[in-house]
Design a protein around this motif. Structure first.
Motif, PDB file in Angstrom:
ATOM      1  N   ASP A   1       0.815  -1.216   0.000  1.00 22.10           N
ATOM      2  CA  ASP A   1       0.000   0.000   0.000  1.00 22.10           C
ATOM      3  C   ASP A   1       0.847   1.264   0.000  1.00 22.10           C
ATOM      4  OD1 ASP A   1      -2.070  -1.748   0.091  1.00 22.10           O
ATOM      5  OD2 ASP A   1      -2.890  -1.088   2.020  1.00 22.10           O
ATOM      6  N   ILE A   2       2.010   1.211   0.633  1.00 29.27           N
ATOM      7  CA  ILE A   2       2.850   2.413   0.708  1.00 29.27           C
ATOM      8  C   ILE A   2       3.345   2.806  -0.678  1.00 29.27           C
ATOM      9  CG2 ILE A   2       5.053   3.298   1.601  1.00 29.27           C
ATOM     10  CD1 ILE A   2       4.504   1.462   4.099  1.00 29.27           C
ATOM     11  N   VAL A   3       3.768   1.812  -1.444  1.00 28.88           N
ATOM     12  CA  VAL A   3       4.223   2.087  -2.809  1.00 28.88           C
ATOM     13  C   VAL A   3       3.065   2.577  -3.670  1.00 28.88           C
ATOM     14  CG1 VAL A   3       5.173   1.032  -4.902  1.00 28.88           C
ATOM     15  CG2 VAL A   3       6.140   0.467  -2.655  1.00 28.88           C
ATOM     16  N   LEU A   4       1.913   1.962  -3.500  1.00 27.32           N
ATOM     17  CA  LEU A   4       0.758   2.383  -4.295  1.00 27.32           C
ATOM     18  C   LEU A   4       0.379   3.826  -3.965  1.00 27.32           C
ATOM     19  CD1 LEU A   4      -1.568  -0.785  -4.189  1.00 27.32           C
ATOM     20  CD2 LEU A   4      -0.055  -0.039  -6.036  1.00 27.32           C
ATOM     21  N   GLU A   5       0.400   4.172  -2.670  1.00 27.31           N
ATOM     22  CA  GLU A   5       0.033   5.539  -2.300  1.00 27.31           C
ATOM     23  C   GLU A   5       1.034   6.539  -2.883  1.00 27.31           C
ATOM     24  OE1 GLU A   5      -0.912   6.239   1.769  1.00 27.31           O
ATOM     25  OE2 GLU A   5      -0.960   8.435   1.504  1.00 27.31           O
ATOM     26  N   ARG A   6       2.325   6.198  -2.807  1.00 25.86           N
ATOM     27  CA  ARG A   6       3.348   7.093  -3.353  1.00 25.86           C
ATOM     28  C   ARG A   6       3.135   7.269  -4.857  1.00 25.86           C
ATOM     29  NH1 ARG A   6       8.578   4.374  -2.808  1.00 25.86           N
ATOM     30  NH2 ARG A   6       8.020   4.289  -0.613  1.00 25.86           N
ATOM     31  N   ALA A   7       2.820   6.190  -5.541  1.00 27.78           N
ATOM     32  CA  ALA A   7       2.605   6.260  -6.991  1.00 27.78           C
ATOM     33  C   ALA A   7       1.414   7.165  -7.319  1.00 27.78           C
ATOM     34  CB  ALA A   7       2.377   4.854  -7.545  1.00 27.78           C
ATOM     35  N   LEU A   8       0.337   7.028  -6.550  1.00 19.70           N
ATOM     36  CA  LEU A   8      -0.847   7.854  -6.807  1.00 19.70           C
ATOM     37  C   LEU A   8      -0.530   9.343  -6.601  1.00 19.70           C
ATOM     38  CD1 LEU A   8      -3.428   5.539  -5.006  1.00 19.70           C
ATOM     39  CD2 LEU A   8      -3.541   6.185  -7.425  1.00 19.70           C
ATOM     40  N   ARG A   9       0.258   9.642  -5.565  1.00 20.65           N
ATOM     41  CA  ARG A   9       0.617  11.043  -5.324  1.00 20.65           C
ATOM     42  C   ARG A   9       1.571  11.549  -6.393  1.00 20.65           C
ATOM     43  NH1 ARG A   9       0.338  13.121   0.279  1.00 20.65           N
ATOM     44  NH2 ARG A   9      -0.995  11.749   1.531  1.00 20.65           N
ATOM     45  N   GLU A  10       2.504  10.674  -6.815  1.00 18.00           N
ATOM     46  CA  GLU A  10       3.508  11.077  -7.802  1.00 18.00           C
ATOM     47  C   GLU A  10       2.897  11.511  -9.127  1.00 18.00           C
ATOM     48  OE1 GLU A  10       7.493   8.406  -6.725  1.00 18.00           O
ATOM     49  OE2 GLU A  10       6.219   7.887  -8.433  1.00 18.00           O
ATOM     50  N   VAL A  11       1.789  10.896  -9.480  1.00 20.08           N
ATOM     51  CA  VAL A  11       1.239  11.183 -10.800  1.00 20.08           C
ATOM     52  C   VAL A  11       0.460  12.507 -10.792  1.00 20.08           C
ATOM     53  CG1 VAL A  11      -1.059  10.103 -10.776  1.00 20.08           C
ATOM     54  CG2 VAL A  11       0.389   9.867 -12.789  1.00 20.08           C
ATOM     55  N   LEU A  12       0.124  13.009  -9.609  1.00 21.58           N
ATOM     56  CA  LEU A  12      -0.627  14.266  -9.544  1.00 21.58           C
ATOM     57  C   LEU A  12       0.256  15.482  -9.858  1.00 21.58           C
ATOM     58  CD1 LEU A  12      -2.818  13.673  -6.354  1.00 21.58           C
ATOM     59  CD2 LEU A  12      -3.589  13.690  -8.740  1.00 21.58           C
ATOM     60  N   ALA A  13       1.443  15.526  -9.242  1.00 21.47           N
ATOM     61  CA  ALA A  13       2.256  16.740  -9.312  1.00 21.47           C
ATOM     62  C   ALA A  13       2.637  17.140 -10.739  1.00 21.47           C
ATOM     63  CB  ALA A  13       3.505  16.568  -8.447  1.00 21.47           C
ATOM     64  N   PRO A  14       3.235  16.238 -11.533  1.00 20.76           N
ATOM     65  CA  PRO A  14       3.674  16.671 -12.876  1.00 20.76           C
ATOM     66  C   PRO A  14       2.506  17.018 -13.790  1.00 20.76           C
ATOM     67  CG  PRO A  14       3.961  14.305 -12.620  1.00 20.76           C
ATOM     68  CD  PRO A  14       3.594  14.832 -11.270  1.00 20.76           C
ATOM     69  N   ASN A  15       1.303  16.569 -13.430  1.00 18.46           N
ATOM     70  CA  ASN A  15       0.135  16.938 -14.224  1.00 18.46           C
ATOM     71  C   ASN A  15      -0.498  18.233 -13.710  1.00 18.46           C
ATOM     72  OD1 ASN A  15      -0.265  14.740 -16.232  1.00 18.46           O
ATOM     73  ND2 ASN A  15      -0.278  13.466 -14.394  1.00 18.46           N
ATOM     74  N   ALA A  16       0.129  18.818 -12.680  1.00 18.14           N
ATOM     75  CA  ALA A  16      -0.367  20.076 -12.105  1.00 18.14           C
ATOM     76  C   ALA A  16      -1.829  19.944 -11.683  1.00 18.14           C
ATOM     77  CB  ALA A  16      -0.180  21.234 -13.091  1.00 18.14           C
ATOM     78  N   LEU A  17      -2.134  18.790 -11.105  1.00 15.18           N
ATOM     79  CA  LEU A  17      -3.499  18.537 -10.668  1.00 15.18           C
ATOM     80  C   LEU A  17      -3.537  18.483  -9.145  1.00 15.18           C
ATOM     81  CD1 LEU A  17      -4.560  15.733 -13.181  1.00 15.18           C
ATOM     82  CD2 LEU A  17      -5.484  18.049 -13.073  1.00 15.18           C
ATOM     83  N   GLY A  18      -4.358  19.303  -8.545  1.00 17.32           N
ATOM     84  CA  GLY A  18      -4.580  19.209  -7.111  1.00 17.32           C
ATOM     85  C   GLY A  18      -5.837  18.403  -6.859  1.00 17.32           C
ATOM     86  N   ASP A  19      -6.962  18.965  -7.289  1.00 17.26           N
ATOM     87  CA  ASP A  19      -8.224  18.223  -7.217  1.00 17.26           C
ATOM     88  C   ASP A  19      -8.328  17.406  -8.499  1.00 17.26           C
ATOM     89  OD1 ASP A  19      -8.490  19.655  -4.956  1.00 17.26           O
ATOM     90  OD2 ASP A  19     -10.177  20.874  -5.638  1.00 17.26           O
ATOM     91  N   ALA A  20      -8.396  16.097  -8.336  1.00 25.38           N
ATOM     92  CA  ALA A  20      -8.276  15.240  -9.519  1.00 25.38           C
ATOM     93  C   ALA A  20      -9.037  13.944  -9.316  1.00 25.38           C
ATOM     94  CB  ALA A  20      -6.805  14.933  -9.791  1.00 25.38           C
ATOM     95  N   VAL A  21      -9.202  13.244 -10.391  1.00 24.65           N
ATOM     96  CA  VAL A  21      -9.686  11.876 -10.306  1.00 24.65           C
ATOM     97  C   VAL A  21      -8.572  10.969 -10.832  1.00 24.65           C
ATOM     98  CG1 VAL A  21     -11.018  12.356 -12.399  1.00 24.65           C
ATOM     99  CG2 VAL A  21     -11.399  10.238 -11.168  1.00 24.65           C
ATOM    100  N   LEU A  22      -8.168  10.057  -9.975  1.00 29.38           N
ATOM    101  CA  LEU A  22      -7.115   9.107 -10.308  1.00 29.38           C
ATOM    102  C   LEU A  22      -7.749   7.786 -10.699  1.00 29.38           C
ATOM    103  CD1 LEU A  22      -4.983   9.955  -7.203  1.00 29.38           C
ATOM    104  CD2 LEU A  22      -4.076  10.056  -9.541  1.00 29.38           C
ATOM    105  N   ARG A  23      -7.143   7.116 -11.633  1.00 34.60           N
ATOM    106  CA  ARG A  23      -7.590   5.776 -11.978  1.00 34.60           C
ATOM    107  C   ARG A  23      -6.410   4.829 -11.913  1.00 34.60           C
ATOM    108  NH1 ARG A  23     -11.383   2.517 -15.875  1.00 34.60           N
ATOM    109  NH2 ARG A  23      -9.988   0.754 -16.182  1.00 34.60           N
ATOM    110  N   LEU A  24      -6.544   3.803 -11.088  1.00 36.26           N
ATOM    111  CA  LEU A  24      -5.531   2.764 -10.956  1.00 36.26           C
ATOM    112  C   LEU A  24      -6.079   1.513 -11.646  1.00 36.26           C
ATOM    113  CD1 LEU A  24      -3.687   1.814  -7.668  1.00 36.26           C
ATOM    114  CD2 LEU A  24      -4.633   0.099  -9.168  1.00 36.26           C
ATOM    115  N   THR A  25      -5.352   1.009 -12.631  1.00 42.09           N
ATOM    116  CA  THR A  25      -5.791  -0.170 -13.380  1.00 42.09           C
ATOM    117  C   THR A  25      -4.771  -1.289 -13.194  1.00 42.09           C
ATOM    118  OG1 THR A  25      -6.775   1.285 -15.054  1.00 42.09           O
ATOM    119  CG2 THR A  25      -6.480  -1.036 -15.660  1.00 42.09           C
TER     120      THR A  25
END
Lengths: 262, 262
Positions: free
Chosen positions: A67-91
């Motif tokens: 879960d720790i790696v998954l959480e880090r990955a989800l956060r990592e993908v937000l920053a370079p997309n300049a998204l604060g409020d976002a919808v993430l999709r994990l497949t």
């Protein structure tokens, strides 16, 4: 350029490559989570990860990270997309494979995470009751957020043809199961009702939060009870949406949406 | 290096790229055909193309090429792979898209063709009757060779755990529908029976050829009739396969497989 997270690394969406032999692509052999993020923080992750792991267990699919790696990955993908409020999709899929229905003993799962801007709240929805398809509550997939989404797509197309925003799906017994992308709640004679998991309702995360924090009755909802609903709403991980009409019948407007705690 | 055909051109499989946002990958939003080729010639193409177009119609999915282009593409992928006798797979999806269940009005479908060596004929199959899932004959998808294959995958995994080769699927009414990757035919008291399309049998191409050329009765097959079968076989586009056992019960061996015309 949009940035995605694929199998352990961030990359340009233009370069992210799913193989044509990926069983997610060839057979829908996988599952996903849709996760809301506010101010760069993905919401309700313990619940999402628990559902992901339970669904992966049903499919016999290993989850390649803790879960720790998954959480880090989800956060990592937000920053370079300049998204604060976002919808993430994990497949998560069973990954590339030779042909054949039976999964290979050794496989390398595919895990991708994409992000998109959080959509604006939607106006109250006009819904129909799908006539073209039913949800299969006999299948364990009705309890898994799997990639097999075509029944919902067919019902959503049907709603569009009818000038509606969404469709309610009955199960093969004729009882209410859910909507095409969320759970459904109906006010009937002062009680707030929602279909049971065994009726084909996906174990939605917003649904679970509502059940823990409000007086809601999980019960079998035969089709005729839908016609008696005074009001209702849909729920998914992005939030709640009131119903304005069911099958062309206008609903009452004095019911407010329940407060949703985090 | 394996060669695949993707969206109009041959390319190395290592370079063939499906986008992570392809609705085939994210939602199983597409369909496929499995086609046998003998001596470089794909078999029964008019039937395959007719089924592909009918399924695409159910999904509201445009087929991006006419039959002549599709046939040329199927042949083209055989030669560089040095495959004469082969199994071809044509996969058509709704293509890349922004998130959301409703398909976008304008989309570019993804069409891929892969080839693999024709597998050797398999010995008679031990089959179980799946207990973990049922086929949804209420859904139009039961008549479409769609990418939503997880119910079959779950049943095939169940068969493996039971030491069997394949599983028979009942529909939600409890009647026989099909096997995980083919249609099923049973000899019962001198008659050869197969489930009806409305019972959840996929309209198999080999099934159709058999029905046109042999005395076979399409009928509802309740579960108790499966227990009375003296013999049986499975069919798909790769051929026929006898059953040796159903649910651990040994079948009779004096029944030969029907001749299959082309």
């Amino acid at each position: 350029v949009t940035i995605v997270w694929l199998n352990g690394a961030l990359c340009d969406a233009d370069a992210a490559r799913i193989e044509p032999t990926d069983r997610g692509f060839t057979m829908g052999d996988g599952l996903f989570e849709t996760i809301r993020a506010m101010n760069g923080v993905p919401a309700r992750l313990p619940r999402h990860f628990a559902r992901l792991r339970e669904g992966a267990g049903v499919l016999g699919l290993p989850v390649p990270h803790d879960d720790i790696v998954l959480e880090r990955a989800l956060r990592e993908v937000l920053a370079p997309n300049a998204l604060g409020d976002a919808v993430l999709r994990l497949t998560l899929t069973r990954g590339p494979a030779a042909r054949g229905v039976l999964p290979q003993v050794i496989s390398t799962p595919t895990l991708s995470i994409t992000a998109a801007p959080l959509p604006a709240p939607l106006p109250p929805a006009r819904v129909i009751v799908s006539q073209v398809t039913r949800r299969n509550a006999f299948s364990p997939l009705s309890r898994v957020k799997s990639l097999n989404y075509l029944d919902s797509i067919l019902a959503r197309l049907e709603a569009g043809r009818a000038g509606a925003d969404d469709a309610l799906l009955l199960n093969t017994q004729g009882d209410l199961a859910e909507a095409t992308a969320g759970n459904v709640f109906l006010w009937v004679d002062g009680a707030l009702l929602t279909p049971r998991i065994e009726d084909g309702a996906l174990p939605g995360i917003c649904r679970a939060v509502l059940l823990e924090t409000h007086r809601i009755t999980e019960c079998r909802i035969p089709e005729h009870l839908i016609d008696q609903a005074q009001a209702g709403f849909l729920s998914n991980s992005l939030g709640l949406r009131s119903l304005s009409h069911i099958a062309g019948r206008q609903l009452e407007t004095q019911y407010s949406l329940p407060e949703l705690s985090d």
